[in-house]
Enzyme design. Structure first.
Site, PDB file in Angstrom:
ATOM      1  N   SER A  26       7.303  -7.823   2.184  1.00  0.00           N
ATOM      2  CA  SER A  26       6.344  -7.714   3.356  1.00  0.00           C
ATOM      3  C   SER A  26       7.110  -7.248   4.280  1.00  0.00           C
ATOM      4  O   SER A  26       6.910  -6.210   5.216  1.00  0.00           O
ATOM      5  CB  SER A  26       5.358  -8.688   3.578  1.00  0.00           C
ATOM      6  OG  SER A  26       4.493  -8.641   2.390  1.00  0.00           O
ATOM      7  N   ASP A 321      -0.450 -12.568  -4.676  1.00  0.00           N
ATOM      8  CA  ASP A 321       0.567 -11.848  -5.585  1.00  0.00           C
ATOM      9  C   ASP A 321       0.983 -12.934  -6.694  1.00  0.00           C
ATOM     10  O   ASP A 321       1.546 -12.618  -7.602  1.00  0.00           O
ATOM     11  CB  ASP A 321       1.709 -11.333  -4.981  1.00  0.00           C
ATOM     12  CG  ASP A 321       1.322 -10.059  -4.194  1.00  0.00           C
ATOM     13  OD1 ASP A 321       0.236  -9.356  -4.511  1.00  0.00           O
ATOM     14  OD2 ASP A 321       1.995  -9.624  -3.058  1.00  0.00           O
ATOM     15  N   LYS A 348      -3.733  -4.272  -8.004  1.00  0.00           N
ATOM     16  CA  LYS A 348      -2.578  -4.255  -7.481  1.00  0.00           C
ATOM     17  C   LYS A 348      -1.760  -3.315  -8.439  1.00  0.00           C
ATOM     18  O   LYS A 348      -2.136  -2.332  -8.819  1.00  0.00           O
ATOM     19  CB  LYS A 348      -2.139  -5.997  -7.697  1.00  0.00           C
ATOM     20  CG  LYS A 348      -3.037  -6.690  -6.986  1.00  0.00           C
ATOM     21  CD  LYS A 348      -2.490  -6.378  -5.706  1.00  0.00           C
ATOM     22  CE  LYS A 348      -3.328  -7.273  -4.494  1.00  0.00           C
ATOM     23  NZ  LYS A 348      -3.213  -7.024  -3.308  1.00  0.00           N
TER      24      LYS A 348
HETATM   25  C1  S3P Z   1       0.925  -6.997   1.391  1.00  0.00           C
HETATM   26  C2  S3P Z   1      -0.390  -7.360   1.313  1.00  0.00           C
HETATM   27  C3  S3P Z   1      -0.970  -7.839   0.055  1.00  0.00           C
HETATM   28  C4  S3P Z   1      -0.033  -8.110  -1.093  1.00  0.00           C
HETATM   29  C5  S3P Z   1       1.039  -6.853  -1.160  1.00  0.00           C
HETATM   30  C6  S3P Z   1       1.858  -7.127   0.027  1.00  0.00           C
HETATM   31  C7  S3P Z   1       1.332  -6.825   2.661  1.00  0.00           C
HETATM   32  O1  S3P Z   1      -2.090  -6.718  -0.461  1.00  0.00           O
HETATM   33  O2  S3P Z   1      -0.753  -8.084  -2.477  1.00  0.00           O
HETATM   34  O3  S3P Z   1       2.062  -7.393  -2.362  1.00  0.00           O
HETATM   35  O4  S3P Z   1       2.849  -6.789   2.715  1.00  0.00           O
HETATM   36  O5  S3P Z   1       0.771  -6.442   3.433  1.00  0.00           O
HETATM   37  P1  S3P Z   1      -3.591  -6.481   0.294  1.00  0.00           P
HETATM   38  O6  S3P Z   1      -3.231  -6.302   1.590  1.00  0.00           O
HETATM   39  O7  S3P Z   1      -3.931  -5.188  -0.555  1.00  0.00           O
HETATM   40  O8  S3P Z   1      -4.237  -7.753  -0.359  1.00  0.00           O
END
Ligand code: S3P
Length: 440
Positions: A26, A321, A348
């Site tokens: 992220s 996740d 996902k």
């Molecule tokens: C993420 C947010 C999550 C997560 C993804 C990374 C991010 O998704 O599942 O792997 O870096 O903002 P969502 O915002 O769709 O829940």
């Protein structure tokens, strides 16, 4: 017959050792994108050099930033203070975070750009992001099917909005905030539960003011449009979502003691560790310190007798996740582990509820599937199956960890995708004593 394109995990002796998780995915995406939106030089240490982030690095280059690799995990992004018109389609590969955040950022500039991705990304919903961006004034043209990539975006001249999210999604929140930076007025996003706040934290490091206050049904994040960003140094800590795999192996393989150093401990990311502790895991966190604006620590997992728990639904955002690897460890726990309120898992990189249910069942584990969740009944894991991963890295790694403590080997069909988030996974695990090898 062995199949060299598969990977197989076999029951392993005690795992021992100290490792470092790859950089947080992220934060790595965000460092590239904010670096390109900013004016001046952003130096990133600890960047995750996984396929997803490399796709984002190529994308920001196409938007006019200069991107240089100075050494392992050490990158320099020189931003032009905004995105320029790219020459070609922006291919985000497998990365949902990459494409959604880039769409938000690009929406603020007077450019027209087509976003695309691989087969898995083309199946994922995009309206959750294009909807609010459209309300701000961006225009979208679906190239194949509504709500799906490829999509053409025309940006610029945005107006701020007050957006109320029904699902806590950091990707949607971040896309709106990045667009809001170049909109007229104050943009607000209200979340029912707090989702990961790396965008808010990093925006501040780049010199923007972002407010977070309790409000509505949860939290309101707001920022004033027109704030310039200035390049800065970003230090990316270890990804808790990746650290989860060697730690899970430490919990389920008898006699093990595995330490992962430098893991990010942002409380909006650590729901899995809280859940494991409730399951009776012998998990200790030491050497807590600050690095790159985030708390980090070294986590040690020792083989544990786990018991099933009901995971509180309001914890979902902080571990969305991690349910696949939680389910794999729950397969070795005594009793049931109930995971509900996680319908988001179905959109996902794959339908992760369906794939975990199918994979665990193929390995002899009792699992009940629900529309918005699943329940794993732990016990002996038979294994002896090849699991379909539908190009999903976390489904692959979760089943390989399962195979390290199952009675019979477990294979996964398409291990190449592991490199999207965890390059070097097999070498790292085998360095701890795991038996994961190509073939069946
Ligand atoms: C993420 C947010 C999550 C997560 C993804 C990374 C991010 O998704 O599942 O792997 O870096 O903002 P969502 O915002 O769709 O829940």
């Amino acid at each position: 017959m062995t199949n060299p394109t598969q990977l197989t995990a076999r029951r392993s002796p005690a795992l021992k050792g100290v490792v470092r998780a790859p950089g947080d995915k992220s934060m790595s995406h965000r460092s590239m994108i904010l670096g390109a939106m900013a004016t001046g030089v952003t130096e990133v240490e600890g960047l995750l050099e996984g396929d997803d982030v490399l796709a984002t690095a190529r994308a920001v280059e196409a938007f006019g930033a200069t991107v240089e690799r100075l050494g392992e995990g050490h990158w320099r992004v020189t931003g032009q203070g905004g995105f320029r018109q790219p020459a070609d389609v922006i291919d985000c590969g497998n990365a949902g975070t990459g494409v959604r955040l880039l769409m938000g950022a690009a929406a603020g500039y007077p450019i027209t750009v087509t976003f695309d991705g691989d087969g898995s990304l083309r199946k994922r919903p995009m309206k959750r992001v294009t909807g609010p961006l459209e309300q701000m004034g961006a225009r979208f043209g679906w190239q194949a099917a509504e709500d799906r990539l490829p999509v053409e975006l025309s940006g610029g001249s945005l107006t701020s909005i007050d957006y109320v999210q029904t699902v806590a999604s950091a990707q949607v929140k971040s896309a709106i905030l990045l667009a809001g930076l170049n909109a007229d007025g104050v943009t607000t996003v209200e979340e029912p539960e707090k989702s990961r706040d790396h965008t808010e934290r990093m925006l501040r490091a780049f010199g923007a003011e972002v407010d977070v206050t309790p409000g509505g049904e949860g939290w309101v994040v707001s920022l004033q449009g027109g704030q310039p960003l200035t390049g800065t140094a970003v230090s990316v800590p270890g990804d808790p979502s990746s650290a989860a795999f060697p730690l899970a192996a430490g919990l389920v393989v008898p006699g093990s003691e595995v330490t992962v150093e430098g893991v990010m401990l942002n409380p909006l990311r650590t729901g899995l560790f809280d859940t494991w502790l409730e399951m009776g895991a012998d998990l200790t966190i030491s050497n807590r310190r600050m690095a790159g604006g985030e708390e980090v620590g070294d986590i040690t997992a020792r083989h544990s007798t786990l018991k099933g728990v009901v995971v509180p639904e309001d914890r979902a955002a902080s571990m969305i996740d991690e349910y696949p690897i939680l389910a794999a460890t729950a397969a070795f726990a005594e009793g049931q582990t109930v995971m509900r309120g996680v319908g988001e898992m179905r959109v996902k990189e794959s339908d992760r509820i369906a794939l975990m249910v199918a994979g665990l069942r193929a390995c002899g584990v009792e699992v009940e599937e629900e529309p918005e969740g699943f329940i794993v009944t732990g016990g002996v894991v038979r294994g002896g199956a090849t699991v379909q991963t539908a190009h999903d890295h976390r489904i692959a790694m979760s089943h390989l960890v399962l195979g390290l403590a199952a009675a019979e080997p477990i294979s996964v069909d398409e291990p190449g995708m592991i490199a999207t988030s965890f390059p070097g996974f097999v070498e790292l695990m085998n360095g701890l004593g795991a038996d994961i090898a190509a073939g069946q």
